[in-house]
Structure formats: C-alpha cells, structure tokens
Motif scaffolding. Structure first.
Motif, short mmCIF file in Angstrom:
data_model
loop_
_atom_site.label_atom_id
_atom_site.label_comp_id
_atom_site.label_asym_id
_atom_site.label_seq_id
_atom_site.Cartn_x
_atom_site.Cartn_y
_atom_site.Cartn_z
N LEU A 15 -34.98 -17.20 -26.97
CA LEU A 15 -34.54 -17.34 -25.38
C LEU A 15 -33.94 -16.31 -24.89
O LEU A 15 -33.81 -15.96 -23.60
CB LEU A 15 -33.76 -18.52 -25.34
CG LEU A 15 -34.44 -20.03 -25.87
CD1 LEU A 15 -33.44 -21.24 -25.90
CD2 LEU A 15 -35.67 -20.37 -25.21
N ARG A 16 -33.40 -15.44 -25.76
CA ARG A 16 -32.53 -14.25 -25.52
C ARG A 16 -33.43 -13.10 -25.18
O ARG A 16 -32.98 -12.07 -24.63
CB ARG A 16 -31.37 -14.02 -26.44
CG ARG A 16 -30.39 -15.23 -26.16
CD ARG A 16 -29.31 -15.11 -27.16
NE ARG A 16 -28.73 -13.77 -27.15
CZ ARG A 16 -27.55 -13.44 -26.31
NH1 ARG A 16 -26.88 -14.35 -26.02
NH2 ARG A 16 -26.83 -12.08 -25.96
N ARG A 19 -34.59 -12.04 -21.45
CA ARG A 19 -33.34 -12.15 -20.20
C ARG A 19 -33.42 -11.08 -19.36
O ARG A 19 -33.60 -9.86 -19.72
CB ARG A 19 -32.06 -12.40 -20.85
CG ARG A 19 -31.72 -13.83 -21.31
CD ARG A 19 -30.41 -13.99 -21.41
NE ARG A 19 -29.93 -14.47 -20.48
CZ ARG A 19 -29.17 -15.64 -20.37
NH1 ARG A 19 -29.53 -16.55 -21.34
NH2 ARG A 19 -28.59 -16.07 -19.30
N TRP A 58 -38.41 -22.17 -18.83
CA TRP A 58 -38.24 -21.31 -19.90
C TRP A 58 -37.46 -20.04 -19.42
O TRP A 58 -36.90 -19.36 -20.24
CB TRP A 58 -39.82 -20.80 -20.26
CG TRP A 58 -40.48 -21.95 -20.81
CD1 TRP A 58 -40.40 -22.57 -22.10
CD2 TRP A 58 -41.37 -22.83 -20.22
NE1 TRP A 58 -41.15 -23.38 -22.21
CE2 TRP A 58 -41.90 -23.73 -21.18
CE3 TRP A 58 -41.84 -22.80 -19.05
CZ2 TRP A 58 -43.03 -24.50 -20.80
CZ3 TRP A 58 -42.91 -23.92 -18.56
CH2 TRP A 58 -43.35 -24.81 -19.56
N SER A 60 -33.91 -18.29 -17.59
CA SER A 60 -32.70 -18.56 -17.58
C SER A 60 -32.00 -19.23 -16.51
O SER A 60 -32.59 -19.23 -15.28
CB SER A 60 -31.69 -17.46 -17.89
OG SER A 60 -31.79 -16.47 -16.59
N GLU A 62 -29.59 -18.54 -14.88
CA GLU A 62 -29.15 -17.51 -13.52
C GLU A 62 -30.34 -16.83 -12.93
O GLU A 62 -30.43 -16.92 -11.61
CB GLU A 62 -28.60 -16.32 -14.44
CG GLU A 62 -27.21 -16.69 -15.13
CD GLU A 62 -27.46 -17.17 -16.75
OE1 GLU A 62 -26.70 -17.19 -17.45
OE2 GLU A 62 -28.64 -17.47 -16.97
N ASP A 63 -31.78 -16.78 -13.57
CA ASP A 63 -32.92 -16.24 -12.94
C ASP A 63 -33.52 -17.29 -11.99
O ASP A 63 -33.66 -17.19 -10.95
CB ASP A 63 -33.96 -16.19 -14.05
CG ASP A 63 -33.65 -15.11 -14.84
OD1 ASP A 63 -32.61 -14.16 -14.21
OD2 ASP A 63 -34.28 -14.44 -16.03
N ASN A 103 -34.19 -25.05 -20.29
CA ASN A 103 -33.33 -25.08 -18.99
C ASN A 103 -33.86 -26.30 -18.22
O ASN A 103 -33.83 -26.18 -16.71
CB ASN A 103 -33.55 -23.75 -18.39
CG ASN A 103 -32.33 -23.04 -18.91
OD1 ASN A 103 -31.22 -23.43 -19.04
ND2 ASN A 103 -32.67 -21.76 -19.02
#
Length: 169
Positions: A15-16, A19, A58, A60, A62-63, A103
């Motif tokens: 997941l990171r 980003r 899928w 973030s 924030e996105d 998410n």
C-alpha cells in the motif's frame, strides 16, 4: 497493545509503494502548478454533468480527498464513485474483514459512494462524456461490457495508475 492479523501486518508495504509523492507525467516529475493547468485544460470544454470520476479504495485517503476537492470545484459531486468489484475476500468474523481494499472506510468518511451504477447509466445514456479514473480499472471488473462502454466516451483518463491501451483517447 494492538493486534493486527497476518494478512494486514504482512501486506501493508504494498500500500505504501505507489503513494503519490508529487505530480508526474509519463513517469517524469511535473511541478504541481503545471499538472493542475494540464488537467484543467484537458477538461476545459466539458460542462457540469458531463464528467464523472472513479476514485479508488486502493488509493490513499489523501489522494481521494484531493481528487474529490478538485472535482467538486467545477463538476457535480454526484458524478463521483469509488467502485471496488471483486474486492471481497474471506473473513473470520473476528479480525479479518471481507473487504480487501485499504480505504473503503475512508471513502465512506468522504461521502464518496461505492456504487458505480449511476455513472455507468450516465455513460450509456450519453449524458457523461468524460471519465477520470484513479487507480480503478473498470476493464478489470467485467471485461468486454465495460471496455465497450468506455469506448463510447470521447475522453477517458486513468490517473495515478498504470494506463492500459484501452484508455488511449
């Protein structure tokens, strides 16, 4: 103390990996001001009610938040969804959830629905003329039907993900 299931503990690194750390075009860094200007230019000829967005469970939080804020400035927020077909897996009714997206809960907090039906109907009827997708590939959901549907759109772009040749327009 907090306990995390093995699936979550061992799977979080993926997941990171992707980003968003800055704007990019064709793999190269792009200043934010230029990226926003290019996005605005690409959507300039479209009116409110003609553009839809598929956010992504899928991506973030924030996105998704940024995409929602940018979209709401000019377009109808009702033309935004974050579908996740096929993201249901096994659960144990204790710790493991059946929803395998990172998410989905965050999207609910943002008020972005998961049901793509209104958007798909808008494409079928011809009301929607453009679709912006973020890390959410409708062709993976159901093959031919979605591919045929997307080809009706004069403008379709996949952002923050790997674009397939099906999106070239």
């Amino acid at each position: 103390r907090v306990w995390v299931c093995d699936e979550g503990r061992l799977g979080f690194a993926k997941l990171r990996e992707d980003r968003l750390e800055g704007a990019r075009r064709e793999g190269r860094p792009l200043p934010w001001a230029e990226a926003f200007a290019k996005a605005a230019e690409a959507l300039r000829g479209y009116q409110r009610g003609e553009v839809a967005v598929f956010a992504s469970p899928w991506a973030s939080l924030e996105d998704n938040w940024m995409l929602q804020r940018l979209f709401q400035v000019r377009f109808d927020p009702r033309d935004m969804a974050a579908p996740a077909p096929g993201a249901v897996g096994t659960c144990d009714d204790i710790l493991r959830l059946s929803d395998k997206t990172p998410n989905a809960t965050g999207l609910r907090w943002l008020g972005i629905p998961s049901d793509p039906t209104p958007i798909l109907k808008g494409i079928e009827s011809g009301r929607l003329k453009a679709l912006v997708m973020m890390e959410n590939d409708p062709i993976e959901w159901g093959g031919g039907h979605y591919q045929t549907l997307l080809r009706r759109l004069p403008f379709r772009r996949l952002i923050c993900g790997e674009a397939s040749s099906a999106y070239a327009s």
